[in-house]
Design a protein around this motif. Structure first.
Motif, mmCIF file in Angstrom:
data_model
loop_
_atom_site.group_PDB
_atom_site.id
_atom_site.type_symbol
_atom_site.label_atom_id
_atom_site.label_comp_id
_atom_site.label_asym_id
_atom_site.label_seq_id
_atom_site.Cartn_x
_atom_site.Cartn_y
_atom_site.Cartn_z
ATOM 1 N N GLU A 39 0.795 -1.184 0.154
ATOM 2 C CA GLU A 39 0.322 0.696 0.169
ATOM 3 C C GLU A 39 0.510 0.950 0.067
ATOM 4 N N GLY A 154 -9.617 -8.791 13.034
ATOM 5 C CA GLY A 154 -8.996 -8.244 11.802
ATOM 6 C C GLY A 154 -9.515 -8.439 11.056
ATOM 7 N N ALA A 155 -10.767 -9.873 10.780
ATOM 8 C CA ALA A 155 -11.173 -10.255 9.551
ATOM 9 C C ALA A 155 -12.716 -9.515 9.056
ATOM 10 N N ARG A 158 -10.612 -6.358 7.805
ATOM 11 C CA ARG A 158 -10.342 -6.154 6.276
ATOM 12 C C ARG A 158 -10.992 -7.498 5.002
ATOM 13 N N TRP A 159 -12.420 -7.365 5.284
ATOM 14 C CA TRP A 159 -13.324 -7.752 3.799
ATOM 15 C C TRP A 159 -14.385 -6.811 4.249
ATOM 16 N N HIS A 161 -14.555 -3.745 5.735
ATOM 17 C CA HIS A 161 -14.187 -2.084 5.537
ATOM 18 C C HIS A 161 -15.171 -1.360 6.094
#
Length: 244
Positions: A39, A154-155, A158-159, A161
């Motif tokens: 990034e 975290g999942a 991450r997915w 947003h």
């Protein structure tokens, strides 16, 4: 060796040996991380493209490769200094979201630190568990909840947003749910034990009233799991079974 062998008390260092070896193995994977994350590289490339387009509009000849190499050279020349540290701290502590989250975390930790420290003792007294069993369940519950909560959070980040508003509301909801859980747990437990002995003026049992028992506190549970004798003497015992 059996699980009840007393020699395990002298082998307390085995756990640190296993954990240390595991950290050595997994810690080497940190070397595989790149100097810059993808990034960051994409952000630097976009900035170089914007600068190159602006340069072309003004009649310049510097291209994207020039500005990309300039960013790499600048990152190599930057060295940590006290002035940069003060600037970073100022930027950090003027961030209202970060300061609010820090305040929330500090208050939360201060509020539940006592529960964390005395959680095994709470299970011992409220649910009549041995110190070993209480420590086992508290450690297992803490480890599983930490791994599951961190992985799930975290999942989701991450997915899904989620935006800042959703994350803030989610933190408030979890904090209120945690406080409500602590309040509910204060009403959960086993019935209070009947202590037989010189406690709060309660009379000693009839079978030990003339035994001349000392005031030395050595609690002993009864087979009914509802009675606690002040000492084996107050229970009228001649022998004690320590293997039960």
């Amino acid at each position: 060796l059996t699980r009840k062998d007393p020699r395990w008390y002298g082998a307390w260092w085995i756990g640190f040996l296993v954990i240390g070896f595991g950290l050595l193995v997994t810690g080497n994977f940190l070397v595989l991380f790149p100097r810059k994350l993808p990034e960051t590289l994409r952000r630097e490339h976009k900035r170089a493209v914007r600068l190159a387009e602006r340069e072309q509009k003004t009649g310049g000849k510097r291209n994207v490769e020039f500005f990309s190499s300039l960013a790499k050279t600048k990152s190599k020349e930057e060295k940590p200094t006290l002035r940069n540290l003060l600037k970073a701290l100022k930027r950090l502590f003027t961030n209202k979201i970060w300061v609010g989250n820090l305040f929330n975390t500090s208050v939360y930790v201060l509020g539940v630190s006592g529960y964390w420290n005395f959680k095994p003792k709470y299970l011992e007294t409220q649910f009549r568990q041995s110190p070993t069993t209480a420590s086992y369940y508290t450690g297992l519950a803490s480890f599983v909840s930490l791994v599951f909560g961190t992985g799930l959070g975290g999942a989701v980040l991450r997915w899904a947003h989620p935006g800042p508003r959703f994350v803030t509301g989610y933190n408030i909801f979890i904090t209120l749910l945690t406080c409500a859980s602590y309040i509910i747990l204060s009403f959960v437990g086993c019935p209070r034990l009947d202590v037989l002995g010189p406690v709060d003026g309660s009379p000693p049992p009839g079978c030990s009233s003339e035994c001349g028992c000392s005031e030395r506190y050595s609690p002993m549970c009864s087979l009914d799991n509802f009675t606690l004798y002040y000492s084996p003497c107050y229970a009228g015992c001649l022998t004690v079974n320590t293997t039960a």
